[in-house]
Design a protein around this motif. Structure first.
Motif, PDB file in Angstrom:
ATOM      1  N   GLY A   1      15.657   8.361  16.142  1.00  0.00           N
ATOM      2  CA  GLY A   1      16.435   8.558  17.352  1.00  0.00           C
ATOM      3  C   GLY A   1      15.878   9.575  18.325  1.00  0.00           C
ATOM      4  O   GLY A   1      16.349   9.668  19.459  1.00  0.00           O
ATOM      5  N   ASP A   2      14.902  10.386  17.905  1.00  0.00           N
ATOM      6  CA  ASP A   2      14.321  11.377  18.808  1.00  0.00           C
ATOM      7  C   ASP A   2      13.521  10.698  19.905  1.00  0.00           C
ATOM      8  O   ASP A   2      12.894   9.649  19.687  1.00  0.00           O
ATOM      9  CB  ASP A   2      13.378  12.318  18.040  1.00  0.00           C
ATOM     10  N   LEU A   3      13.518  11.325  21.086  1.00  0.00           N
ATOM     11  CA  LEU A   3      12.635  10.865  22.155  1.00  0.00           C
ATOM     12  C   LEU A   3      11.292  11.557  22.011  1.00  0.00           C
ATOM     13  O   LEU A   3      11.219  12.785  21.907  1.00  0.00           O
ATOM     14  CB  LEU A   3      13.245  11.176  23.530  1.00  0.00           C
ATOM     15  N   ILE A   4      10.240  10.771  22.004  1.00  0.00           N
ATOM     16  CA  ILE A   4       8.880  11.261  21.791  1.00  0.00           C
ATOM     17  C   ILE A   4       8.075  11.023  23.065  1.00  0.00           C
ATOM     18  O   ILE A   4       8.177   9.954  23.685  1.00  0.00           O
ATOM     19  CB  ILE A   4       8.207  10.525  20.614  1.00  0.00           C
ATOM     20  N   THR A   5       7.273  11.994  23.441  1.00  0.00           N
ATOM     21  CA  THR A   5       6.423  11.839  24.622  1.00  0.00           C
ATOM     22  C   THR A   5       4.958  11.885  24.227  1.00  0.00           C
ATOM     23  O   THR A   5       4.575  12.549  23.253  1.00  0.00           O
ATOM     24  CB  THR A   5       6.698  12.942  25.658  1.00  0.00           C
ATOM     25  N   ALA A   6       4.140  11.171  24.980  1.00  0.00           N
ATOM     26  CA  ALA A   6       2.702  11.128  24.741  1.00  0.00           C
ATOM     27  C   ALA A   6       2.001  10.829  26.057  1.00  0.00           C
ATOM     28  O   ALA A   6       2.627  10.423  27.041  1.00  0.00           O
ATOM     29  CB  ALA A   6       2.361  10.066  23.693  1.00  0.00           C
ATOM     30  N   THR A   7       0.706  11.030  26.061  1.00  0.00           N
ATOM     31  CA  THR A   7      -0.073  10.844  27.284  1.00  0.00           C
ATOM     32  C   THR A   7      -0.663   9.448  27.415  1.00  0.00           C
ATOM     33  O   THR A   7      -1.073   9.052  28.503  1.00  0.00           O
ATOM     34  CB  THR A   7      -1.219  11.862  27.330  1.00  0.00           C
ATOM     35  N   GLU A   8      -0.714   8.702  26.277  1.00  0.00           N
ATOM     36  CA  GLU A   8      -1.314   7.365  26.294  1.00  0.00           C
ATOM     37  C   GLU A   8      -0.533   6.442  25.368  1.00  0.00           C
ATOM     38  O   GLU A   8       0.112   6.882  24.407  1.00  0.00           O
ATOM     39  CB  GLU A   8      -2.767   7.398  25.812  1.00  0.00           C
ATOM     40  N   GLU A   9      -0.664   5.156  25.623  1.00  0.00           N
ATOM     41  CA  GLU A   9      -0.002   4.150  24.804  1.00  0.00           C
ATOM     42  C   GLU A   9      -0.501   4.147  23.366  1.00  0.00           C
ATOM     43  O   GLU A   9       0.239   3.808  22.443  1.00  0.00           O
ATOM     44  CB  GLU A   9      -0.197   2.768  25.437  1.00  0.00           C
ATOM     45  N   ILE A  10      -1.750   4.564  23.133  1.00  0.00           N
ATOM     46  CA  ILE A  10      -2.298   4.545  21.780  1.00  0.00           C
ATOM     47  C   ILE A  10      -1.435   5.382  20.840  1.00  0.00           C
ATOM     48  O   ILE A  10      -1.255   5.051  19.669  1.00  0.00           O
ATOM     49  CB  ILE A  10      -3.761   5.033  21.763  1.00  0.00           C
ATOM     50  N   PHE A  11      -0.842   6.467  21.342  1.00  0.00           N
ATOM     51  CA  PHE A  11      -0.033   7.321  20.482  1.00  0.00           C
ATOM     52  C   PHE A  11       1.275   6.637  20.082  1.00  0.00           C
ATOM     53  O   PHE A  11       1.798   6.873  18.990  1.00  0.00           O
ATOM     54  CB  PHE A  11       0.228   8.660  21.168  1.00  0.00           C
ATOM     55  N   ARG A  12       1.788   5.795  20.939  1.00  0.00           N
ATOM     56  CA  ARG A  12       2.969   5.006  20.580  1.00  0.00           C
ATOM     57  C   ARG A  12       2.629   4.048  19.435  1.00  0.00           C
ATOM     58  O   ARG A  12       3.438   3.855  18.514  1.00  0.00           O
ATOM     59  CB  ARG A  12       3.460   4.236  21.802  1.00  0.00           C
ATOM     60  N   LEU A  13       1.433   3.474  19.461  1.00  0.00           N
ATOM     61  CA  LEU A  13       1.021   2.576  18.380  1.00  0.00           C
ATOM     62  C   LEU A  13       0.807   3.354  17.082  1.00  0.00           C
ATOM     63  O   LEU A  13       1.190   2.890  16.000  1.00  0.00           O
ATOM     64  CB  LEU A  13      -0.258   1.840  18.774  1.00  0.00           C
TER      65      LEU A  13
ATOM     66  N   TYR B 144       8.996   7.199  24.185  1.00  0.00           N
ATOM     67  CA  TYR B 144       9.523   6.168  23.291  1.00  0.00           C
ATOM     68  C   TYR B 144      10.476   6.824  22.299  1.00  0.00           C
ATOM     69  O   TYR B 144      10.450   8.035  22.083  1.00  0.00           O
ATOM     70  CB  TYR B 144       8.399   5.420  22.574  1.00  0.00           C
ATOM     71  N   ARG B 145      11.321   5.977  21.712  1.00  0.00           N
ATOM     72  CA  ARG B 145      12.344   6.465  20.795  1.00  0.00           C
ATOM     73  C   ARG B 145      11.880   6.249  19.357  1.00  0.00           C
ATOM     74  O   ARG B 145      11.481   5.164  18.967  1.00  0.00           O
ATOM     75  CB  ARG B 145      13.666   5.731  21.027  1.00  0.00           C
ATOM     76  N   SER B 146      11.938   7.318  18.581  1.00  0.00           N
ATOM     77  CA  SER B 146      11.515   7.225  17.195  1.00  0.00           C
ATOM     78  C   SER B 146      12.546   6.481  16.366  1.00  0.00           C
ATOM     79  O   SER B 146      13.686   6.263  16.805  1.00  0.00           O
ATOM     80  CB  SER B 146      11.291   8.625  16.617  1.00  0.00           C
ATOM     81  N   VAL B 147      12.171   6.125  15.157  1.00  0.00           N
ATOM     82  CA  VAL B 147      13.101   5.481  14.233  1.00  0.00           C
ATOM     83  C   VAL B 147      14.319   6.354  14.001  1.00  0.00           C
ATOM     84  O   VAL B 147      15.442   5.861  13.830  1.00  0.00           O
ATOM     85  CB  VAL B 147      12.381   5.168  12.903  1.00  0.00           C
TER      86      VAL B 147
ATOM     87  N   GLU C   5      10.567   1.642  20.610  1.00  0.00           N
ATOM     88  CA  GLU C   5      11.204   1.311  21.883  1.00  0.00           C
ATOM     89  C   GLU C   5      10.757   2.240  23.010  1.00  0.00           C
ATOM     90  O   GLU C   5      10.885   3.464  22.915  1.00  0.00           O
ATOM     91  CB  GLU C   5      12.724   1.413  21.726  1.00  0.00           C
ATOM     92  N   ALA C   6      10.226   1.657  24.071  1.00  0.00           N
ATOM     93  CA  ALA C   6       9.832   2.442  25.243  1.00  0.00           C
ATOM     94  C   ALA C   6      11.067   2.864  26.018  1.00  0.00           C
ATOM     95  O   ALA C   6      12.060   2.133  26.100  1.00  0.00           O
ATOM     96  CB  ALA C   6       8.904   1.624  26.133  1.00  0.00           C
TER      97      ALA C   6
END
Length: 267
Positions: free
Chosen positions: A62-74, A57-60, A46-47
């Protein structure tokens, strides 16, 4: 390589290498999962809007995760939602260090340690391979690794970093990351019997073959490579002497993650 041939190679990886075929490793020391980019986008973590980070985005868990590119969310979607499927779910069990009989068992759960996988995120850092000397590449053979702290706290996550370099250096680096010790397979300490030496040689040949298959499916000139660590979440500190690393391969249409369990030598 022609496009249809490359896609067939990727699909072959997905079909044939759901579990490692590296000889003489113990179960679940080396796991691969492959997923289509479109599939990952459809089930992406979830973004979260309103952040100054490029991607949040929110991890499974519940933590909020940050990244510099969408590829890391994938990548993190594949980690948290699909990689646990590769492991035999753990049953309820007692902690090896728990002397309190009233504490009760650790809960059953998925993943290598029963806590699932956790997203790593990224600060956009990069490893550039210039020569074998500019990065601490593990030796080609087996050794007594000494990674990680000597305590019983869960390891902190090590975020994704992109790895770049010439195809030859990427191959050397990839093979070198598969640095299993004597705890990870059917071997014994020196002096080794002829049978044990043959097993060791077969494992060494297997990691080279695995690296070449991955690089064929994800050619360096058309793919991106990433590395992170401690995605396999040892929430309960059951084995603080272990370490895991994840290596990701991303093309326009597929993403693969190679999960490596690396146990420090003890005993």
């Amino acid at each position: 390589m022609a496009e249809d041939s490359r896609v067939r190679t990727v699909k072959s990886l997905a079909a044939d290498l759901a579990d490692s075929d590296v000889a003489h490793l113990y179960r679940e020391r080396c796991v691969i999962r492959v997923r289509g980019v479109d599939d990952l986008r459809a089930e992406a973590l979830e973004a979260v809007a309103g952040s100054t980070a490029s991607v949040t985005y929110r991890s499974v868990h519940g933590d909020l995760i940050t990244a510099t590119e969408e590829i890391f969310r994938l990548l993190d979607t594949l980690l948290e939602k699909r990689l646990p499927e590769a492991f035999t779910p753990l049953e309820e069990r007692a902690h090896w260090e728990d002397d309190d009989e009233e504490a009760g068992p650790l809960p059953a759960g998925p993943g290598p340690y029963g806590s699932g996988m956790r997203a790593l995120g990224s600060a956009g850092e990069r490893i550039t391979l210039i020569s074998n000397g500019n990065l601490d590449l593990p030796a080609a053979g087996f050794g007594y690794d000494d990674d990680g702290p000597d305590d019983d706290a869960p390891h902190p996550r090590e975020p994704w970093q992109e790895v770049t370099g010439s195809p030859d250096l990427l191959r050397t680096w990839l093979i070198g990351r598969m640095r299993w010790t004597m705890n990870d397979g059917d071997y014994s300490e020196s002096p080794r019997t002829e049978q044990e030496r043959a097993r060791l040689s077969a494992t060494q040949a297997g990691r080279v073959a695995l690296a070449d298959r991955l690089l064929t499916a994800f050619p360096p000139e058309r793919s991106r490579f990433f590395v992170g660590a401690h995605a396999g979440w040892d929430l309960w500190s059951e084995d603080y002497l272990s370490r895991d690393e994840v290596i990701a391969f991303a093309s326009e249409d597929h993403v693969a993650i190679l999960w490596l369990a690396l146990y420090r030598y003890y005993g």
